[in-house]
Write an enzyme that holds these catalytic residues in place. Structure first.
Site, PDB file in Angstrom:
ATOM      1  N   LEU A  45     -68.169  42.953  -8.851  1.00  0.00           N
ATOM      2  CA  LEU A  45     -67.307  42.012  -8.148  1.00  0.00           C
ATOM      3  C   LEU A  45     -67.821  40.610  -8.470  1.00  0.00           C
ATOM      4  O   LEU A  45     -69.031  40.366  -8.443  1.00  0.00           O
ATOM      5  CB  LEU A  45     -67.367  42.239  -6.634  1.00  0.00           C
ATOM      6  CG  LEU A  45     -66.542  43.385  -6.052  1.00  0.00           C
ATOM      7  CD1 LEU A  45     -66.874  43.568  -4.575  1.00  0.00           C
ATOM      8  CD2 LEU A  45     -65.052  43.129  -6.221  1.00  0.00           C
ATOM      9  N   ASP A  46     -66.905  39.689  -8.759  1.00  0.00           N
ATOM     10  CA  ASP A  46     -67.303  38.309  -9.025  1.00  0.00           C
ATOM     11  C   ASP A  46     -67.980  37.706  -7.791  1.00  0.00           C
ATOM     12  O   ASP A  46     -67.727  38.150  -6.660  1.00  0.00           O
ATOM     13  CB  ASP A  46     -66.078  37.462  -9.388  1.00  0.00           C
ATOM     14  CG  ASP A  46     -65.498  37.849 -10.740  1.00  0.00           C
ATOM     15  OD1 ASP A  46     -66.227  38.439 -11.548  1.00  0.00           O
ATOM     16  OD2 ASP A  46     -64.309  37.538 -10.969  1.00  0.00           O
ATOM     17  N   PRO A  47     -68.813  36.675  -7.983  1.00  0.00           N
ATOM     18  CA  PRO A  47     -69.435  36.017  -6.826  1.00  0.00           C
ATOM     19  C   PRO A  47     -68.437  35.549  -5.776  1.00  0.00           C
ATOM     20  O   PRO A  47     -68.734  35.566  -4.583  1.00  0.00           O
ATOM     21  CB  PRO A  47     -70.181  34.835  -7.461  1.00  0.00           C
ATOM     22  CG  PRO A  47     -70.548  35.333  -8.828  1.00  0.00           C
ATOM     23  CD  PRO A  47     -69.357  36.169  -9.262  1.00  0.00           C
TER      24      PRO A  47
END
Length: 309
Positions: A45-47
């Site tokens: 998951l992206d930041p």
């Protein structure tokens, strides 16, 4: 502070990933809480994204690919009218255009092209690799690499809320789907561009969102003792519950450990993967596969103790 004493612990934990951390940063924090000797996540998951991130500890890492390949569900908010370099709010603004005010029926008609089987071009700001290097590293250098279109399946795309310049969407999709790309493509279809404003992963496979815990909640449980903490550890087999199961006698279990083949008495199809359990204890042994009409071991957990008996 003394050196961490890592322990051999196996299973799956469901992290509610916080905003601002990469998946690997979140993984390492939870790994330290559990003092797990081995750990891996099951799909980055992206930041800027939050939500369900199943983490595999110990022997469960052998089955993480099945969760990487699982269907997922997201709630996302896209901001219309603004294109960015990264396709999300962290990028630099490329353009700012007026948003056409579609009726609900017009919007539904437009969204229909993003339902079912669709094709996407993976974004440059992604972890896909080209010649051994993630695409985002090229993107940061201003280099664009040609990417092949890929097929994905959108099983649900529903509008939860809309304003003049935002859409909040509930999206269920197959592996490999880039929600950021869906947001950008919807913006392009509307003629104004768009970028991802927020993203929350609701679920992966059939895991219950109610079972997710935050890093802080895991830390609080650890303070009560590892016995309390470990109660939130799910079995390694939860990563493969979609596969049929076979319960074997103790002798059959030993045969599998030593690589011997078993009869396919239940008539499973060739190449079918199976969950293997030991009769009585219901201990999960890993996976078998049907080859040439026989059950052969495919990917077993550490069964050294069974082999000694």
């Amino acid at each position: 502070m003394g050196k961490t004493q890592w322990r051999a612990i196996d299973g799956v934990v469901l992290l509610n990933k916080p905003l601002g951390l990469s998946s690997n940063q979140a993984l390492q924090k939870v790994r330290r809480v559990f003092r797990a000797a081995k750990a891996g996540h099951t799909g980055a998951l992206d930041p800027l994204a939050t939500g369900m991130l199943p983490l595999c500890l110990g022997e469960a890492t052998k089955f993480s690919q099945f969760l990487l390949d699982a269907d997922k569900r997201y709630i996302t908010c896209i901001e219309l009218g603004i294109r960015t370099t990264t396709g999300d709010k962290e990028g630099d603004v490329l353009s700012n255009e007026p948003v056409p005010q579609l009726t609900d029926d017009e919007l539904e008609s437009l969204l229909n092209q993003f339902r079912g089987d669709i094709e996407q071009v993976p974004p440059m700001y992604s972890a896909l690799k080209h010649e051994g290097k993630p695409l985002y590293e090229y993107a940061r250098q201003g280099i664009t690499i040609e990417r092949k279109r890929r097929k994905v399946h959108i099983s649900n795309l529903a509008v939860l809320e809309r304003t003049e310049n935002t859409l909040t969407l509930d999206i269920s999709c197959s592996k490999g789907t880039y929600i950021r790309t869906i947001g950008e493509d919807i913006g392009e279809a509307m003629g104004c561009g768009a970028h991802l404003k927020a993203l929350h992963r609701v679920s992966t496979a059939d895991y219950d969102p109610a079972d997710m815990l935050s890093i802080e909640e895991f830390e609080a449980l650890a303070e009560q003792g590892e016995d309390v903490l470990d109660q939130n550890l799910m079995g390694s087999d939860t990563a493969v519950l979609h596969l049929p199961e076979i319960v074997m006698s103790l002798q059959e279990s030993k045969d599998i450990v030593f690589g011997r083949l078993l009869d396919n008495s239940r008539g499973f199809d060739e190449d079918q993967l199976l969950r293997l359990y030991v009769e009585g204890t219901r201990a999960f042994m890993g996976l078998g596969v049907i080859k040439n009409g026989k059950i052969k071991p495919q990917r077993l957990v550490n069964t050294s103790e069974l082999a000694k008996n």
